[in-house]
Write a protein that holds these residues in place. Structure first.
Motif, PDB file in Angstrom:
ATOM      1  N   PRO A   1       0.811  -1.228   0.000  1.00 19.44           N
ATOM      2  CA  PRO A   1       0.000   0.000   0.000  1.00 19.44           C
ATOM      3  C   PRO A   1       0.842   1.274   0.000  1.00 19.44           C
ATOM      4  N   PHE A   2       2.009   1.241   0.651  1.00 25.37           N
ATOM      5  CA  PHE A   2       2.876   2.414   0.645  1.00 25.37           C
ATOM      6  C   PHE A   2       3.459   2.670  -0.742  1.00 25.37           C
ATOM      7  N   ASP A   3       3.755   1.611  -1.482  1.00 23.09           N
ATOM      8  CA  ASP A   3       4.229   1.785  -2.856  1.00 23.09           C
ATOM      9  C   ASP A   3       3.142   2.394  -3.730  1.00 23.09           C
ATOM     10  N   ILE A   4       1.915   1.966  -3.518  1.00 24.85           N
ATOM     11  CA  ILE A   4       0.797   2.520  -4.290  1.00 24.85           C
ATOM     12  C   ILE A   4       0.614   3.997  -3.967  1.00 24.85           C
ATOM     13  N   LEU A   5       0.686   4.361  -2.669  1.00 26.33           N
ATOM     14  CA  LEU A   5       0.561   5.770  -2.293  1.00 26.33           C
ATOM     15  C   LEU A   5       1.705   6.603  -2.847  1.00 26.33           C
ATOM     16  N   ARG A   6       2.905   6.038  -2.900  1.00 23.06           N
ATOM     17  CA  ARG A   6       4.054   6.774  -3.434  1.00 23.06           C
ATOM     18  C   ARG A   6       3.870   7.080  -4.920  1.00 23.06           C
ATOM     19  N   THR A   7       3.364   6.123  -5.683  1.00 25.46           N
ATOM     20  CA  THR A   7       3.136   6.386  -7.108  1.00 25.46           C
ATOM     21  C   THR A   7       1.936   7.310  -7.315  1.00 25.46           C
ATOM     22  N   LEU A   8       0.921   7.194  -6.448  1.00 29.92           N
ATOM     23  CA  LEU A   8      -0.255   8.055  -6.563  1.00 29.92           C
ATOM     24  C   LEU A   8       0.087   9.504  -6.238  1.00 29.92           C
ATOM     25  N   GLU A   9       1.053   9.714  -5.346  1.00 29.15           N
ATOM     26  CA  GLU A   9       1.398  11.069  -4.939  1.00 29.15           C
ATOM     27  C   GLU A   9       1.948  11.883  -6.101  1.00 29.15           C
ATOM     28  N   LEU A  10       2.584  11.245  -7.037  1.00 27.32           N
ATOM     29  CA  LEU A  10       3.107  11.965  -8.198  1.00 27.32           C
ATOM     30  C   LEU A  10       1.992  12.427  -9.120  1.00 27.32           C
TER      31      LEU A  10
ATOM     32  N   ASN B   1      -2.974  11.798   0.060  1.00 25.50           N
ATOM     33  CA  ASN B   1      -3.038  12.185   1.464  1.00 25.50           C
ATOM     34  C   ASN B   1      -4.438  12.031   2.048  1.00 25.50           C
ATOM     35  N   MET B   2      -5.288  11.275   1.393  1.00 25.90           N
ATOM     36  CA  MET B   2      -6.652  11.080   1.865  1.00 25.90           C
ATOM     37  C   MET B   2      -6.677  10.430   3.244  1.00 25.90           C
ATOM     38  N   VAL B   3      -5.760   9.528   3.527  1.00 25.98           N
ATOM     39  CA  VAL B   3      -5.709   8.890   4.845  1.00 25.98           C
ATOM     40  C   VAL B   3      -5.456   9.947   5.905  1.00 25.98           C
ATOM     41  N   ASN B   4      -4.551  10.876   5.647  1.00 20.84           N
ATOM     42  CA  ASN B   4      -4.278  11.945   6.603  1.00 20.84           C
ATOM     43  C   ASN B   4      -5.504  12.809   6.823  1.00 20.84           C
ATOM     44  N   TRP B   5      -6.224  13.122   5.738  1.00 19.79           N
ATOM     45  CA  TRP B   5      -7.427  13.934   5.874  1.00 19.79           C
ATOM     46  C   TRP B   5      -8.477  13.214   6.712  1.00 19.79           C
ATOM     47  N   VAL B   6      -8.625  11.914   6.507  1.00 23.01           N
ATOM     48  CA  VAL B   6      -9.609  11.142   7.272  1.00 23.01           C
ATOM     49  C   VAL B   6      -9.245  11.156   8.754  1.00 23.01           C
ATOM     50  N   PHE B   7      -7.954  10.954   9.075  1.00 22.80           N
ATOM     51  CA  PHE B   7      -7.540  10.981  10.479  1.00 22.80           C
ATOM     52  C   PHE B   7      -7.733  12.359  11.093  1.00 22.80           C
ATOM     53  N   MET B   8      -7.496  13.415  10.327  1.00 26.90           N
ATOM     54  CA  MET B   8      -7.713  14.762  10.847  1.00 26.90           C
ATOM     55  C   MET B   8      -9.189  15.007  11.127  1.00 26.90           C
ATOM     56  N   ILE B   9     -10.060  14.558  10.247  1.00 27.07           N
ATOM     57  CA  ILE B   9     -11.499  14.729  10.454  1.00 27.07           C
ATOM     58  C   ILE B   9     -11.953  13.951  11.686  1.00 27.07           C
ATOM     59  N   ILE B  10     -11.470  12.716  11.847  1.00 26.72           N
ATOM     60  CA  ILE B  10     -11.820  11.922  13.025  1.00 26.72           C
ATOM     61  C   ILE B  10     -11.343  12.631  14.289  1.00 26.72           C
ATOM     62  N   GLY B  11     -10.136  13.192  14.247  1.00 28.64           N
ATOM     63  CA  GLY B  11      -9.606  13.908  15.406  1.00 28.64           C
ATOM     64  C   GLY B  11     -10.435  15.129  15.762  1.00 28.64           C
ATOM     65  N   PHE B  12     -10.838  15.905  14.752  1.00 33.03           N
ATOM     66  CA  PHE B  12     -11.661  17.083  15.019  1.00 33.03           C
ATOM     67  C   PHE B  12     -13.023  16.697  15.574  1.00 33.03           C
ATOM     68  N   VAL B  13     -13.639  15.667  15.034  1.00 34.55           N
ATOM     69  CA  VAL B  13     -14.943  15.220  15.526  1.00 34.55           C
ATOM     70  C   VAL B  13     -14.819  14.749  16.974  1.00 34.55           C
ATOM     71  N   ALA B  14     -13.776  13.989  17.279  1.00 38.77           N
ATOM     72  CA  ALA B  14     -13.578  13.512  18.648  1.00 38.77           C
ATOM     73  C   ALA B  14     -13.327  14.684  19.595  1.00 38.77           C
ATOM     74  N   PHE B  15     -12.552  15.679  19.153  1.00 41.55           N
ATOM     75  CA  PHE B  15     -12.273  16.842  19.989  1.00 41.55           C
ATOM     76  C   PHE B  15     -13.546  17.607  20.311  1.00 41.55           C
ATOM     77  N   PHE B  16     -14.369  17.881  19.306  1.00 45.69           N
ATOM     78  CA  PHE B  16     -15.603  18.631  19.543  1.00 45.69           C
ATOM     79  C   PHE B  16     -16.600  17.826  20.374  1.00 45.69           C
ATOM     80  N   TYR B  17     -16.649  16.518  20.176  1.00 44.65           N
ATOM     81  CA  TYR B  17     -17.507  15.673  21.015  1.00 44.65           C
ATOM     82  C   TYR B  17     -17.060  15.753  22.468  1.00 44.65           C
ATOM     83  N   TRP B  18     -15.763  15.645  22.704  1.00 47.24           N
ATOM     84  CA  TRP B  18     -15.247  15.667  24.073  1.00 47.24           C
ATOM     85  C   TRP B  18     -15.496  17.030  24.724  1.00 47.24           C
ATOM     86  N   MET B  19     -15.334  18.111  23.984  1.00 49.56           N
ATOM     87  CA  MET B  19     -15.602  19.442  24.535  1.00 49.56           C
ATOM     88  C   MET B  19     -17.081  19.597  24.876  1.00 49.56           C
TER      89      MET B  19
END
Length: 76
Positions: A19-28, A35-53
């Protein structure tokens, strides 16, 4: 013994890191898709933060927390 370590190498290089090789070729081609995985983790983090607040505000509004400085032994 050499075959054992070659099997471990084959497992990681041919299967687990694929999967890392696939992401490396896709990045070009498309940075956002790679970077969709990073965006998904950021969205999950923001949702968890606002829920906790929101939960903290709910407990704060109900005055359920003992705010007396002597409420906890480590605050003496």
């Amino acid at each position: 013994m050499k075959e054992f370590f070659e099997a471990i190498e084959s497992l990681f290089v041919d299967f687990l890191f694929k999967p890392f090789d696939i992401l490396r070729t896709l990045e070009l081609e498309n940075w956002t898709a790679a970077n969709m995985v990073n965006w998904v983790f950021m969205i999950i983090g923001f949702v968890a933060f606002f829920y906790w607040m929101r939960e903290l505000k709910k407990f704060n509004d109900n005055n359920e927390e003992d705010r007396d400085p002597t409420a906890h032994s480590f605050l003496n």
